[in-house]
Write an enzyme that holds these catalytic residues in place. Structure first.
Site, PDB file in Angstrom:
ATOM      1  N   HIS A  71     -21.182 -48.301  21.071  1.00 33.03           N
ATOM      2  CA  HIS A  71     -22.156 -49.249  21.637  1.00 33.03           C
ATOM      3  C   HIS A  71     -21.393 -50.279  22.480  1.00 33.03           C
ATOM      4  CE1 HIS A  71     -20.700 -51.159  17.965  1.00 33.03           C
ATOM      5  NE2 HIS A  71     -21.300 -50.212  17.259  1.00 33.03           N
ATOM      6  N   CYS A  77     -20.472 -47.516  12.435  1.00 28.50           N
ATOM      7  CA  CYS A  77     -21.882 -47.143  12.543  1.00 28.50           C
ATOM      8  C   CYS A  77     -22.094 -45.632  12.587  1.00 28.50           C
ATOM      9  CB  CYS A  77     -22.506 -47.772  13.794  1.00 28.50           C
ATOM     10  SG  CYS A  77     -22.322 -49.573  13.878  1.00 28.50           S
ATOM     11  N   CYS A 105     -22.744 -33.304 -17.435  1.00 20.37           N
ATOM     12  CA  CYS A 105     -23.245 -34.640 -17.741  1.00 20.37           C
ATOM     13  C   CYS A 105     -23.491 -35.437 -16.470  1.00 20.37           C
ATOM     14  CB  CYS A 105     -22.274 -35.370 -18.654  1.00 20.37           C
ATOM     15  SG  CYS A 105     -20.694 -35.763 -17.861  1.00 20.37           S
ATOM     16  N   CYS A 114       2.116  -4.706   6.075  1.00 17.61           N
ATOM     17  CA  CYS A 114       1.297  -4.151   7.154  1.00 17.61           C
ATOM     18  C   CYS A 114       0.112  -5.072   7.449  1.00 17.61           C
ATOM     19  CB  CYS A 114       0.821  -2.747   6.799  1.00 17.61           C
ATOM     20  SG  CYS A 114      -0.427  -2.677   5.495  1.00 17.61           S
ATOM     21  N   CYS A 125     -22.430 -40.934  -2.673  1.00 16.89           N
ATOM     22  CA  CYS A 125     -21.326 -41.785  -3.112  1.00 16.89           C
ATOM     23  C   CYS A 125     -21.285 -43.021  -2.215  1.00 16.89           C
ATOM     24  CB  CYS A 125     -20.009 -41.031  -3.044  1.00 16.89           C
ATOM     25  SG  CYS A 125     -18.547 -42.038  -3.397  1.00 16.89           S
ATOM     26  N   CYS A 177     -16.289 -36.538  14.253  1.00 16.49           N
ATOM     27  CA  CYS A 177     -16.895 -37.021  15.492  1.00 16.49           C
ATOM     28  C   CYS A 177     -18.419 -36.941  15.371  1.00 16.49           C
ATOM     29  CB  CYS A 177     -16.413 -36.168  16.664  1.00 16.49           C
ATOM     30  SG  CYS A 177     -17.184 -36.592  18.246  1.00 16.49           S
ATOM     31  N   CYS A 179       0.804  -1.227   0.000  1.00 15.58           N
ATOM     32  CA  CYS A 179       0.000   0.000   0.000  1.00 15.58           C
ATOM     33  C   CYS A 179       0.835   1.275   0.000  1.00 15.58           C
ATOM     34  CB  CYS A 179      -0.937   0.008   1.209  1.00 15.58           C
ATOM     35  SG  CYS A 179      -0.078   0.020   2.808  1.00 15.58           S
TER      36      CYS A 179
END
Length: 578
Positions: free
Chosen positions: A488, A483, A535, A376, A522, A439, A356
């Site tokens: 679990h 899972c 496409c 700066c 996906c 997570c 600047c």
């Protein structure tokens, strides 16, 4: 009073002063005749000579001033008596006789006396600076030896067996200079240690106010064998000589020369000096002969300095390994492009931002880690934000520089939330898509890599790799990587899915939205994909290729299904009305 005779006497005094001053300069500059710093007699003799010189010069100047005044009074009395004998009528026709011009020889003597006094003062200042430099170097040498001693003792303490320390630790000591060495000669440890000498020379085009200027500087860092900094020095170089700009190779060699000279001053006998320039390394190892005559002269000087050590060997390293010397060299550059300016809060150092072109307080200039280019806060803030919005990692704005900006250091001018967001973006881009793990705790959602979270879980969970259990590094909750739910306990993944056949509410909401928006998931990484245009051949970010219509896999760039490859509505855009 014989004015000329007294002037001859003054000339004799000045001649005697010159002889004494030359003798004092010779005594101080000759290493064999110069008095030892510990012997105060020699230093007192020089002080007495300088004091006597000042007294005699001041007396000579006072004598010359008195003679000048006496001569003027005699001339005034003679002129008054002469005018009294001349008739008053003739006094109007003939001008009053002017006093004779002072002899130019008198003015020369006055100038000579003044110059001699300046020489005495300059010599006294040079001698004082020399003594201060010697004392500082002795102090640095003592500090260097003490640091090496302390670091060696720290390593020795680290290797002491615990049982021995429990019995004798209270009395375990290794005092500095236990051999009775005096404080004036503390370098026994230094002389026997093979230290590391890091050298860096820089030539840079900088803005000083509104003028471009080339500046140069060198940085020297002496480290112990463990890489701890124990001595540093910097020096400003003359970047332009007779219109020729100092080359980068010459600056690098000047840095090595400065470093070797500092090592010799500290009485080091064995050093390994490091540089990060491949051609400089080739020069100093005599593998390549420099084509430039100035560079060749500097290389020869390096070779001569190497012979003064018992052991002195060059070594080539990466730039990241000479960070101490690079930082010091950059400080030498900055010291030449800053200036003091008056502000409402008093004096402050100013520097020109090359983006600047504003005059900015040095405290508001940001130095990029690695290359140490400075800009700066305002310009760097805009630069980093624009790169972030474009999904790019911010690099140094300097042309040709490939250093990446350390986002953690940008906290000086960026909001904390923005720093956290950019850090997260950088982390995401660094982890391969197939290796990303989030997570499942809604209040956490921390991003981790698969290997990272697995290694972390192994420290607290036995059989984590086989069971699929993982522990979040941020919230410390256990979850199942298969899972995608909280862990679990006392249940394997098959039993959990059998007892919980329905997806979680948040997963149901996502599937409902995906069905409404015609998104495709996906099957390899479970990432949701939306077709905006183009496409139906989709390449997921994980690299898996599939058909957007039915989800069938593409193999070898060919579809395995009978669906249409494209739709005109997704290929041709309507031109906007003008």
């Amino acid at each position: 009073m014989d004015y000329r005779t007294d002037r001859d006497g003054l000339d004799d005094i000045l001649s005697e002063q010159r002889r004494e001053l030359m003798a004092a300069q010779t005594l101080d500059s000759d290493p064999e005749k110069r008095p030892i710093m510990d012997d105060c007699t020699g230093g007192d003799d020089l002080d007495n000579i300088l004091s006597e010189q000042r007294r005699e010069l001041m007396a000579a100047q006072t004598l010359a001033s008195d003679l000048e005044m006496a001569f003027k009074l005699q001339m005034q009395e003679a002129m008054t008596a002469s005018l009294a004998l001349v008739p008053s009528s003739s006094s109007h026709n003939s001008p009053a006789p002017s006093p004779p011009h002072e002899c130019s020889y008198d003015a020369v003597l006055d100038i000579a006396a003044a110059l001699m006094l300046e020489d005495v003062e300059r010599f006294a200042q040079e001698r004082e600076d020399h003594e201060r430099t010697v004392l500082e170097m002795m102090k640095a040498k003592g500090d260097l030896s003490r640091r090496i001693h302390d670091q060696k003792f720290a390593v020795e303490l680290r290797d002491v067996p615990e049982d021995y320390w429990a019995q004798h630790g209270e009395y375990y000591e290794r005092p500095y200079c236990t051999d009775g060495a005096s404080s004036s000669k503390p370098a026994v440890v230094v002389e026997t240690e093979n230290l590391r000498l890091y050298c860096k020379g820089l030539v840079s085009e900088e803005m000083v106010r509104d003028v471009k200027s080339v500046v140069a500087g060198v940085g020297v860092a002496i480290c112990d064998p463990m890489g701890n900094l124990i001595f540093e020095a910097r020096k400003n170089l003359e970047a332009v000589v007779d219109g020729v700009v100092l080359s980068n190779e010459a600056a690098e060699l000047e840095a090595i020369i400065e470093g070797l000279n500092k090592a010799l001053t500290l009485d080091l006998e064995a050093v390994t000096f490091f540089c990060d320039d491949y051609m400089i390394y080739q020069y100093v190892t005599n593998r390549v002969q420099p084509g430039n005559s100035k560079v060749a002269t500097l290389v020869n000087l390096v070779a001569l300095l190497q012979k003064k050590f018992e052991y002195c060997s060059p070594s080539l390293v990466a730039r990241s390994d000479i960070k101490f010397a690079l930082k010091i060299a950059r400080e030498a550059i900055v010291s030449q492009i800053t200036w003091q300016a008056e502000t409402s809060e008093g004096k402050s150092l100013k520097e020109t931002c090359v983006i600047c072109f504003e005059e900015i307080d040095v405290a508001e200039m940001f130095s990029i880690d690695g290359c140490l280019h400075r800009y700066c806060f305002s310009c760097m803030k805009q630069h980093v934000e624009v790169k972030f919005l474009n999904g790019m990692v911010a690099g140094c704005p300097h042309e040709g520089c490939k250093t990446e900006v350390n986002i953690d250091s940008c906290a000086k001018f960026l909001a904390p939330k923005l720093v956290e967001a950019i850090s997260q973006r950088i982390k995401e881009s660094a982890i391969p898509v197939t290796d990303k793990v989030y997570c499942p705790n809604p209040r956490c959602s921390a991003l981790m890599s698969n290997n990272e979270v697995l290694e972390y879980t192994k420290t607290s969970f036995v059989g984590a790799e086989q069971s699929g259990a993982r522990r979040c590094k941020k919230c410390l909750y256990y979850f199942c990587i298969n899972c995608k739910v909280p862990w679990h306990f006392n249940m394997n993944c098959y039993d959990y899915k059998r007892l919980n056949p329905n997806p979680r509410p948040e997963d149901q909401l996502l599937n409902s939205l995906a069905k409404k928006k015609h998104w495709r998931q996906c099957i390899k990484c479970s990432n949701m994909v939306e077709l905006a245009e183009g496409c139906y051949h989709i390449t997921c970010r994980c690299g898996y290729e599939f058909c957007y219509t039915c989800g069938a896999e593409w193999k070898n760039k060919k579809a395995t299904c009978k669906c249409k490859i494209w739709d005109e509505r997704n290929i041709i855009r309507e031109q906007p009305q003008r």
